[in-house]
Design a protein around this motif. Sequence first.
Motif, PDB file in Angstrom:
ATOM      1  N   GLU B   8       0.852  -1.292   0.001  1.00  0.00           N
ATOM      2  CA  GLU B   8      -0.041  -0.020  -0.035  1.00  0.00           C
ATOM      3  C   GLU B   8       1.021   1.184   0.012  1.00  0.00           C
ATOM      4  OE1 GLU B   8      -3.048   0.507  -0.397  1.00  0.00           O
ATOM      5  OE2 GLU B   8      -4.061  -1.218   0.270  1.00  0.00           O
ATOM      6  N   VAL B  67      -4.802  11.313   4.603  1.00  0.00           N
ATOM      7  CA  VAL B  67      -5.494  10.453   5.541  1.00  0.00           C
ATOM      8  C   VAL B  67      -6.910  10.378   4.980  1.00  0.00           C
ATOM      9  CG1 VAL B  67      -3.833  10.323   7.398  1.00  0.00           C
ATOM     10  CG2 VAL B  67      -6.088  11.609   7.627  1.00  0.00           C
ATOM     11  N   ASN B  71      -7.751   7.331   2.330  1.00  0.00           N
ATOM     12  CA  ASN B  71      -8.751   6.276   2.977  1.00  0.00           C
ATOM     13  C   ASN B  71     -10.213   6.088   2.241  1.00  0.00           C
ATOM     14  OD1 ASN B  71      -7.100   4.746   4.675  1.00  0.00           O
ATOM     15  ND2 ASN B  71      -7.779   6.049   6.320  1.00  0.00           N
ATOM     16  N   SER B  72     -10.655   7.110   2.182  1.00  0.00           N
ATOM     17  CA  SER B  72     -12.222   7.282   1.696  1.00  0.00           C
ATOM     18  C   SER B  72     -12.342   6.561   0.217  1.00  0.00           C
ATOM     19  CB  SER B  72     -12.888   8.558   1.648  1.00  0.00           C
ATOM     20  OG  SER B  72     -12.242   9.344   0.941  1.00  0.00           O
ATOM     21  N   ARG B  74     -10.181   5.080  -2.063  1.00  0.00           N
ATOM     22  CA  ARG B  74      -9.607   3.837  -2.274  1.00  0.00           C
ATOM     23  C   ARG B  74     -10.628   2.811  -1.846  1.00  0.00           C
ATOM     24  NH1 ARG B  74      -3.875   4.336  -2.445  1.00  0.00           N
ATOM     25  NH2 ARG B  74      -3.455   5.310  -4.393  1.00  0.00           N
ATOM     26  N   ILE B  75     -10.951   2.880  -0.524  1.00  0.00           N
ATOM     27  CA  ILE B  75     -11.700   1.810   0.167  1.00  0.00           C
ATOM     28  C   ILE B  75     -13.209   1.725  -0.558  1.00  0.00           C
ATOM     29  CG2 ILE B  75     -13.134   1.207   2.131  1.00  0.00           C
ATOM     30  CD1 ILE B  75     -11.112   2.485   3.870  1.00  0.00           C
ATOM     31  N   VAL B  98      -8.177  -2.201   6.678  1.00  0.00           N
ATOM     32  CA  VAL B  98      -8.265  -0.889   7.036  1.00  0.00           C
ATOM     33  C   VAL B  98      -7.152  -0.286   7.713  1.00  0.00           C
ATOM     34  CG1 VAL B  98      -9.392   0.523   8.860  1.00  0.00           C
ATOM     35  CG2 VAL B  98     -10.569  -0.894   7.142  1.00  0.00           C
ATOM     36  N   LYS B 101      -4.386   0.402   4.959  1.00  0.00           N
ATOM     37  CA  LYS B 101      -4.676   1.729   4.283  1.00  0.00           C
ATOM     38  C   LYS B 101      -4.466   3.050   5.347  1.00  0.00           C
ATOM     39  CE  LYS B 101      -7.046   1.326   0.497  1.00  0.00           C
ATOM     40  NZ  LYS B 101      -6.358   0.086   0.064  1.00  0.00           N
ATOM     41  N   THR B 102      -4.845   2.954   6.531  1.00  0.00           N
ATOM     42  CA  THR B 102      -4.239   3.969   7.339  1.00  0.00           C
ATOM     43  C   THR B 102      -2.814   4.079   7.283  1.00  0.00           C
ATOM     44  OG1 THR B 102      -6.419   3.636   8.506  1.00  0.00           O
ATOM     45  CG2 THR B 102      -4.721   4.821   9.695  1.00  0.00           C
ATOM     46  N   ALA B 105      -1.402   5.874   4.563  1.00  0.00           N
ATOM     47  CA  ALA B 105      -1.638   7.250   4.663  1.00  0.00           C
ATOM     48  C   ALA B 105      -1.041   7.919   5.420  1.00  0.00           C
ATOM     49  CB  ALA B 105      -3.251   7.460   4.857  1.00  0.00           C
ATOM     50  N   ALA B 148      -8.397   9.973   9.302  1.00  0.00           N
ATOM     51  CA  ALA B 148      -8.155   8.452   8.954  1.00  0.00           C
ATOM     52  C   ALA B 148      -9.457   7.791   9.173  1.00  0.00           C
ATOM     53  CB  ALA B 148      -7.030   7.838   9.312  1.00  0.00           C
ATOM     54  N   VAL B 152     -12.188   6.217   6.536  1.00  0.00           N
ATOM     55  CA  VAL B 152     -12.454   4.821   6.442  1.00  0.00           C
ATOM     56  C   VAL B 152     -14.236   4.629   6.573  1.00  0.00           C
ATOM     57  CG1 VAL B 152     -12.559   2.579   7.735  1.00  0.00           C
ATOM     58  CG2 VAL B 152     -10.542   3.850   7.588  1.00  0.00           C
TER      59      VAL B 152
END
Lengths: 309, 246
Positions: B8, B67, B71-72, B74-75, B98, B101-102, B105, B148, B152
């Motif tokens: 990532e 962050v 996160n938002s 991509r998720i 998660v 990802k965090t 970021a 972050a 999510v």
Amino acid sequence: MGSMTTTAQATEVVSFERVSKSYGDVRAVDGLTLDLHPGETVALLGPNGAGKSTTLDLLLGLRPADTGSVRVFGTSPRDAIVQGRVGAMLQSGGLMDEVTVAELVKLACALHPKPYKPGEVMSRAGIAQLADRKVNKLSGGQEQRVRFALATAGANDLIVLDEPTTGMDVSARQAFWATMREQADQGRTVLFATHYLEEADAIADRVLVLHRGRLLADGTAAEIKARAGARKVAFDLEGDIDEQALRALPFLTTLDVSGRTVRLQSSDADATVHALYGLGVYPRNLEVAGLGLEQAFVAITTAEEARTS
Amino acid sequence: MNSLIKLEITRALRNKKFLFFSVVYPSVLFLLIAGSSDSSTMVDGTGLNLAAFMMVSMASFGALTAVLMGNSERIAKERESGWVRQLRLTTLPGRGYVLAKTASAAVVSLPSIVVVFVVAAVTKGVRLDAWQWLALVVAIWAGSLCFAALGVAIGYLATGDAVRPITMIVYFGLSILGGLWFPSTGFPQWLSDIASWLPTHAYAALGQAIELGNAPHGKDVTLIVAYFLVFAGGAAWLYRKDTLKA
């Protein structure tokens, strides 16, 4: 849960017991009971909406069943995955983009408890030459092979494939099944969902026919063909055709007379043809052939639809 | 899980657009806003000059960008593409995705903080004690976890199509109303009352207190922690709901 596990279940690769799953009013899977035994190559066959994908989702623990129990290697689907016993290739399984094929395969190997070497996995899946390609720059067929690589990154005992050859051309499809046979020959259990019926016929030891979330037939491809009226017989007749007499032939399942040509299906073609000569007619251009699985499948599902509606 | 975090991070560092917006853009904004000010331009009611004030604001803004955006979007996209499903067929624990990802970021947000500091120190002569620099980095970096978690939550709430506009509204709304772009002391009273309860306002206030040589105010720390708990709780709930839908 543990105390409920019987030894009979524990030896099965997969065991569904009266499993149901609905989405709103739609019963996607309806009281499904089935077992998969070690080493089998099993096709899950059915038209779109038959519940194949939901069945695989339940098997892999991606969705919870409403009722009934799903066991994989005697444990929960999630535990079986954590033990590294199950590899799966989903139809809807997206790939991480902006990374290379090699990076993605390396990740899959790193996440597997019993991993193979990434190079090995890629060459087996036929994607070694794509190693440095970005994942978002792949064709549909190439993506499928990458998914296959992810599903075979380690020494799984069960491989689950949802419509694995979607997007592949004929030669890629053949190459894919050759690879898959190697996996099966190593003693792995393989379960694949398909609506390419010739694939089920050619690859699987056992075919499960799913229709409206229920198991309609379970047997070898040959048995399923037999169940739907095993053979088709065609011939020409001269003179007047006595349809009544033809209809009375033994083991007859369907009859179609057009002009001079008679086409029928029979669950025992030998007996039917013998009786045909007994009528004192002289059939010309007699042909007896096996039904393709596709026709067998259509026959089974049509009969089922007629019965339930 | 480390392998996923590593990948990532590699991927985040490869994404030039993402790097530009989270690392370069805050420094550019800093220069645009504070560039022509001199050290006697004070921000009313803060005790800080404009350069020092905007340095913390833009560092916070950069970390927020990294962050929240990271996160938002991509998720939401990866949920839709099925990559999240594919990962659920691996040994990776549910939270692993998660967390990775965090973590990635956070790796990008660190340079975005440091670059703003360097630009401010070099071009505007912002001078602080060593402990203050260090405390600023730690506070802004740690505080970014709150956003972050918000990222999510949005990632699990929004569809792939809707995620960008939703993120943008939240992002600009929180940035501007929270006083990251210009001091909220210039807002009308009612607006600055609202602003003082926003997580971004509390977030920037952490750094501003440190710049004045103080510990962050209890209210701001409490606010950030409370928002973090709400966002993280929401994210966990949405994650579980999403898992049942597969």
